[in-house]
Motif scaffolding. Sequence first.
Motif, PDB file in Angstrom:
ATOM      1  N   ASP A  63      92.087 139.352  53.832  1.00 36.92           N
ATOM      2  CA  ASP A  63      92.502 140.807  53.265  1.00 36.92           C
ATOM      3  C   ASP A  63      91.942 140.699  51.543  1.00 36.92           C
ATOM      4  OD1 ASP A  63      95.019 141.674  55.391  1.00 36.92           O
ATOM      5  OD2 ASP A  63      92.844 141.905  55.722  1.00 36.92           O
ATOM      6  N   ALA A  64      91.275 141.630  51.316  1.00 36.53           N
ATOM      7  CA  ALA A  64      90.937 141.837  49.880  1.00 36.53           C
ATOM      8  C   ALA A  64      92.395 141.836  49.100  1.00 36.53           C
ATOM      9  CB  ALA A  64      90.204 142.899  49.449  1.00 36.53           C
ATOM     10  N   MET A  65      92.703 141.169  48.116  1.00 39.97           N
ATOM     11  CA  MET A  65      93.863 141.563  47.311  1.00 39.97           C
ATOM     12  C   MET A  65      93.763 141.207  45.880  1.00 39.97           C
ATOM     13  SD  MET A  65      95.897 138.323  49.098  1.00 39.97           S
ATOM     14  CE  MET A  65      95.777 139.122  50.718  1.00 39.97           C
ATOM     15  N   VAL A  66      94.920 141.439  45.299  1.00 42.59           N
ATOM     16  CA  VAL A  66      95.237 140.949  43.730  1.00 42.59           C
ATOM     17  C   VAL A  66      96.266 139.734  43.945  1.00 42.59           C
ATOM     18  CG1 VAL A  66      95.707 141.546  41.657  1.00 42.59           C
ATOM     19  CG2 VAL A  66      94.594 143.128  42.960  1.00 42.59           C
ATOM     20  N   ILE A  67      95.944 138.597  43.639  1.00 40.58           N
ATOM     21  CA  ILE A  67      96.957 137.375  43.798  1.00 40.58           C
ATOM     22  C   ILE A  67      97.482 136.873  42.301  1.00 40.58           C
ATOM     23  CG2 ILE A  67      97.188 135.158  44.532  1.00 40.58           C
ATOM     24  CD1 ILE A  67      94.730 135.879  46.421  1.00 40.58           C
ATOM     25  N   GLN A  68      98.776 136.842  42.277  1.00 42.24           N
ATOM     26  CA  GLN A  68      99.091 136.388  40.887  1.00 42.24           C
ATOM     27  C   GLN A  68     100.183 135.022  41.089  1.00 42.24           C
ATOM     28  OE1 GLN A  68     100.877 140.621  39.541  1.00 42.24           O
ATOM     29  NE2 GLN A  68     100.788 139.202  38.043  1.00 42.24           N
ATOM     30  N   ASN A  69      99.768 134.333  40.079  1.00 43.68           N
ATOM     31  CA  ASN A  69     100.529 132.968  40.320  1.00 43.68           C
ATOM     32  C   ASN A  69     100.929 132.481  39.105  1.00 43.68           C
ATOM     33  OD1 ASN A  69     100.252 132.031  43.190  1.00 43.68           O
ATOM     34  ND2 ASN A  69      97.926 131.979  42.825  1.00 43.68           N
ATOM     35  N   PRO A  70     102.292 131.834  38.896  1.00 40.24           N
ATOM     36  CA  PRO A  70     103.391 131.933  39.896  1.00 40.24           C
ATOM     37  C   PRO A  70     103.775 133.003  40.127  1.00 40.24           C
ATOM     38  CG  PRO A  70     104.131 130.722  37.964  1.00 40.24           C
ATOM     39  CD  PRO A  70     102.683 131.270  37.615  1.00 40.24           C
ATOM     40  N   ARG A  71     104.682 133.139  41.225  1.00 41.24           N
ATOM     41  CA  ARG A  71     105.698 134.099  41.265  1.00 41.24           C
ATOM     42  C   ARG A  71     106.627 134.366  40.368  1.00 41.24           C
ATOM     43  NH1 ARG A  71     105.805 137.262  45.708  1.00 41.24           N
ATOM     44  NH2 ARG A  71     107.022 138.671  44.354  1.00 41.24           N
ATOM     45  N   TYR A  72     107.141 133.180  39.975  1.00 39.26           N
ATOM     46  CA  TYR A  72     108.173 132.977  39.027  1.00 39.26           C
ATOM     47  C   TYR A  72     107.863 131.970  38.010  1.00 39.26           C
ATOM     48  CZ  TYR A  72     110.980 135.463  42.361  1.00 39.26           C
ATOM     49  OH  TYR A  72     111.277 136.590  43.428  1.00 39.26           O
ATOM     50  N   GLN A  73     108.020 132.113  36.863  1.00 41.61           N
ATOM     51  CA  GLN A  73     107.578 131.281  35.665  1.00 41.61           C
ATOM     52  C   GLN A  73     108.981 130.950  34.935  1.00 41.61           C
ATOM     53  OE1 GLN A  73     104.630 129.372  35.097  1.00 41.61           O
ATOM     54  NE2 GLN A  73     106.193 128.323  34.058  1.00 41.61           N
ATOM     55  N   VAL A  74     109.456 129.911  34.742  1.00 44.10           N
ATOM     56  CA  VAL A  74     110.398 129.704  33.523  1.00 44.10           C
ATOM     57  C   VAL A  74     109.791 128.524  32.532  1.00 44.10           C
ATOM     58  CG1 VAL A  74     112.664 128.620  33.262  1.00 44.10           C
ATOM     59  CG2 VAL A  74     112.083 129.507  35.244  1.00 44.10           C
ATOM     60  N   THR A  75     109.955 129.275  31.261  1.00 52.55           N
ATOM     61  CA  THR A  75     109.481 128.647  30.003  1.00 52.55           C
ATOM     62  C   THR A  75     110.592 128.428  28.951  1.00 52.55           C
ATOM     63  OG1 THR A  75     107.685 128.375  28.488  1.00 52.55           O
ATOM     64  CG2 THR A  75     108.663 130.581  28.883  1.00 52.55           C
ATOM     65  N   GLN A  76     110.330 127.626  28.243  1.00 51.11           N
ATOM     66  CA  GLN A  76     111.186 127.469  26.744  1.00 51.11           C
ATOM     67  C   GLN A  76     110.891 128.265  25.662  1.00 51.11           C
ATOM     68  OE1 GLN A  76     111.195 123.253  26.325  1.00 51.11           O
ATOM     69  NE2 GLN A  76     112.992 122.992  27.677  1.00 51.11           N
ATOM     70  N   PHE A  77     111.960 128.789  25.100  1.00 49.85           N
ATOM     71  CA  PHE A  77     111.587 129.603  23.859  1.00 49.85           C
ATOM     72  C   PHE A  77     110.410 128.645  23.259  1.00 49.85           C
ATOM     73  CE2 PHE A  77     112.983 132.559  20.626  1.00 49.85           C
ATOM     74  CZ  PHE A  77     112.400 132.125  19.278  1.00 49.85           C
ATOM     75  N   GLY A  78     109.451 129.445  22.789  1.00 53.94           N
ATOM     76  CA  GLY A  78     108.372 129.016  21.853  1.00 53.94           C
ATOM     77  C   GLY A  78     107.226 127.902  22.478  1.00 53.94           C
TER      78      GLY A  78
END
Lengths: 112, 112
Positions: B1-16
């Motif tokens: 199916d045609a679609m819009v995909i985003q990765n990752p669904r959850y992203q954790v990063t550090q300040f800066g």
Amino acid sequence: SQQGEEDPQALSIQEGENATMNCSYKTSINNLQWYRQNSGRGLVHLILIRSNEREKHSGRLRVTLDTSEKSSSLLITASRAADTASYFCATDGTSNTGKLIFGQGTTLQVKP
Amino acid sequence: DAMVIQNPRYQVTQFGKPVTLSCSQTLNHNVMYWYQQKSSQAPKLLFHYYDKDFNNEADTPDNFQSRRPNTSFCFLDIRSPGLGDAAMYLCATSLSGGETQYFGPGTRLLVL
């Protein structure tokens, strides 16, 4: 500033009742759209109504547009618990900038 | 199916610490958008590409950059994430500007 203002901010109804949400905007538009967003998910397009249209239906959804009052309403008939979501209106303006401006949204809770 | 995909669904990063969010689409749409959405607020447009033409919103911080290497992919780079950048980031596409937008599921960014 946001183009669209939505009313009410929150709405709680019983399953089977109708839900009406209103949207007002400030500038001239080519079209107005309604989107739905389940908690923590992306937005899903519901319906698009053009500036020369006054009413549009899609299943249990009915959208009206009053360009003289710069307002629109979304009616969901015979609501279901699965209709629980946030609903946003969005307008494009007539400047052909390619972007939509979203209202603040109405949070709808349908109780089973 | 045609679609819009985003990765990752959850992203954790550090300040800066720089972080990149990605979006891809199989709809072959000309326009791709990036929105920031904070809790209980409307999506806020950061920028959009019409084909290769980049359109930045006036109030988008310089900390946010975007790249669109081809029709299918678009990236959001946050050069130095601050605590205030924690939000849901939504990618959307449309065939042409001002028309129906198709949203991905979003990436929720957490900044520690």
